[in-house]
Write a protein that holds these residues in place. Structure first.
Motif, PDB file in Angstrom:
ATOM      1  N   LYS A   1      12.568 -66.285  16.476  1.00 21.94           N
ATOM      2  CA  LYS A   1      12.442 -64.998  15.746  1.00 21.94           C
ATOM      3  C   LYS A   1      12.958 -63.862  16.642  1.00 21.94           C
ATOM      4  O   LYS A   1      13.524 -63.102  16.292  1.00 21.94           O
ATOM      5  N   VAL A   2      12.499 -63.642  17.733  1.00 24.87           N
ATOM      6  CA  VAL A   2      12.714 -62.760  18.789  1.00 24.87           C
ATOM      7  C   VAL A   2      14.418 -62.997  19.177  1.00 24.87           C
ATOM      8  O   VAL A   2      15.072 -61.937  19.258  1.00 24.87           O
ATOM      9  N   THR A   3      14.638 -63.982  19.309  1.00 31.10           N
ATOM     10  CA  THR A   3      16.219 -64.323  19.814  1.00 31.10           C
ATOM     11  C   THR A   3      17.188 -63.839  18.577  1.00 31.10           C
ATOM     12  O   THR A   3      18.196 -63.141  18.831  1.00 31.10           O
ATOM     13  N   GLU A   4      16.807 -63.911  17.546  1.00 32.39           N
ATOM     14  CA  GLU A   4      17.531 -63.833  16.268  1.00 32.39           C
ATOM     15  C   GLU A   4      17.617 -62.147  16.271  1.00 32.39           C
ATOM     16  O   GLU A   4      18.716 -61.573  15.857  1.00 32.39           O
ATOM     17  N   GLN A   5      16.313 -61.474  16.403  1.00 32.24           N
ATOM     18  CA  GLN A   5      16.201 -59.938  16.247  1.00 32.24           C
ATOM     19  C   GLN A   5      16.844 -59.463  17.380  1.00 32.24           C
ATOM     20  O   GLN A   5      18.101 -58.394  17.500  1.00 32.24           O
ATOM     21  N   TYR A   6      17.170 -60.111  18.683  1.00 31.78           N
ATOM     22  CA  TYR A   6      17.867 -59.443  19.877  1.00 31.78           C
ATOM     23  C   TYR A   6      19.428 -59.740  19.702  1.00 31.78           C
ATOM     24  O   TYR A   6      19.926 -58.768  19.976  1.00 31.78           O
TER      25      TYR A   6
ATOM     26  N   TYR B   1      22.139 -56.978  29.376  1.00 32.52           N
ATOM     27  CA  TYR B   1      21.912 -57.402  28.043  1.00 32.52           C
ATOM     28  C   TYR B   1      22.244 -58.741  27.609  1.00 32.52           C
ATOM     29  O   TYR B   1      21.835 -59.524  26.917  1.00 32.52           O
ATOM     30  N   LEU B   2      23.809 -58.770  28.081  1.00 33.40           N
ATOM     31  CA  LEU B   2      24.137 -60.384  27.685  1.00 33.40           C
ATOM     32  C   LEU B   2      23.584 -61.516  28.352  1.00 33.40           C
ATOM     33  O   LEU B   2      23.405 -62.630  28.062  1.00 33.40           O
ATOM     34  N   VAL B   3      23.078 -61.247  29.859  1.00 31.12           N
ATOM     35  CA  VAL B   3      22.478 -62.208  30.479  1.00 31.12           C
ATOM     36  C   VAL B   3      21.009 -62.645  29.750  1.00 31.12           C
ATOM     37  O   VAL B   3      20.798 -63.825  29.719  1.00 31.12           O
ATOM     38  N   MET B   4      20.382 -61.593  29.177  1.00 33.35           N
ATOM     39  CA  MET B   4      19.108 -61.569  28.662  1.00 33.35           C
ATOM     40  C   MET B   4      19.372 -62.851  27.626  1.00 33.35           C
ATOM     41  O   MET B   4      18.816 -63.480  27.187  1.00 33.35           O
ATOM     42  N   ALA B   5      20.436 -62.358  26.702  1.00 31.06           N
ATOM     43  CA  ALA B   5      20.811 -63.196  25.483  1.00 31.06           C
ATOM     44  C   ALA B   5      21.214 -64.624  25.942  1.00 31.06           C
ATOM     45  O   ALA B   5      20.519 -65.503  25.072  1.00 31.06           O
TER      46      ALA B   5
END
Length: 248
Positions: A36-41, A59-63
């Motif tokens: 769920k968090v990944t989808e929102q991110y 931000y891309l690294v965290m994705a």
């Protein structure tokens, strides 16, 4: 047409964004539903790209990290015997949770410090001045001469002894005497002293109400300030006596 890139400083970094999503979705930070968090991110990342806003590489690294954790969570777990209780491998979310907890702690500390800074900005401070030119070099007191602090302690001792012997009245019957009047009274007593005579401090506070005792004390300080009276003590715990000063 030249492309315009804008930088949107809404979040301070990917951890700030994640913490915001967890709070907004009312999720348990210790048990993050990673899908769920990944989808929102990722929705946020796509929105930033759609608006052609500049996106920091972190931000891309965290994705990528979220996608990796999501993949590990989706992998089938090996079936274990009921007698085998030891866990196989760590929770892939554990490192991320620790980062979020640390970030939340420092973010709270930063907000508190920011509030303190705002409060302190309301005060005006002035650099210390050098006042050495205004200092007066006063001659040291003789060994047996007392200062103001000693007299305050003596007054407290007198009040305490009178309190133990008999109650001290707190109201004055009739008209109360002023400090100026008391100064004249004590000065007359001092002027009548001989060369080697003195007044005991206790005698100045005999049979007085509490208010008049304080008035007497203030008058005595005034006389000492003007050099009319001198307070001294021969012995360490001996009686305090008042004698004539240099001024007349």
């Amino acid at each position: 047409m030249e492309q315009i890139n804008l930088k949107l400083d809404v979040f301070e970094g990917p951890l700030d964004l994640l913490l915001h999503l967890i709070q907004q979705l009312e999720l348990d930070i210790y048990d993050i539903p990673i899908a769920k968090v990944t989808e929102q991110y990722m929705d946020f990342i796509h929105a930033m790209k759609t608006l052609e806003l500049e996106l920091a590489g972190e931000y891309l690294v965290m994705a990528a990290t979220l996608m990796s954790i999501k993949s590990q969570m989706l992998l089938p777990k090996p079936e274990l015997d009921y007698d085998y209780e030891e866990e196989v491998g760590e929770d892939p979310r554990e490192a991320l949770v620790q980062q979020l907890l640390e970030y939340r702690k420092y973010k709270y500390a930063a907000s508190v410090l920011s509030e303190k800074e705002a409060e302190r900005s309301l005060f005006y401070t002035k650099a210390p001045m050098d006042l050495s030119d205004y200092e007066e070099e006063l001659p040291p007191l003789p060994i047996d001469q007392l200062n103001t602090i000693d007299l305050y302690l003596a007054l407290h001792d007198v009040l305490q002894r009178k309190k133990n012997n008999q109650p001290i009245e707190t109201t004055v019957s009739g008209e109360s005497i002023t400090i100026e009047e008391k100064v004249k009274q004590i000065r007359n007593q001092i002027d009548s002293l001989g060369v080697e005579e003195s007044l005991s401090l206790d005698s100045l506070f005999s049979r007085f109400t509490k208010d008049e005792m304080i008035t007497t004390f203030m008058a005595l300080l005034e006389l000492m300030k003007n050099g009319v009276a001198v307070a001294s003590q021969d012995d360490t715990y001996g009686p305090i006596v008042i004698t004539k000063g240099a001024s007349k």
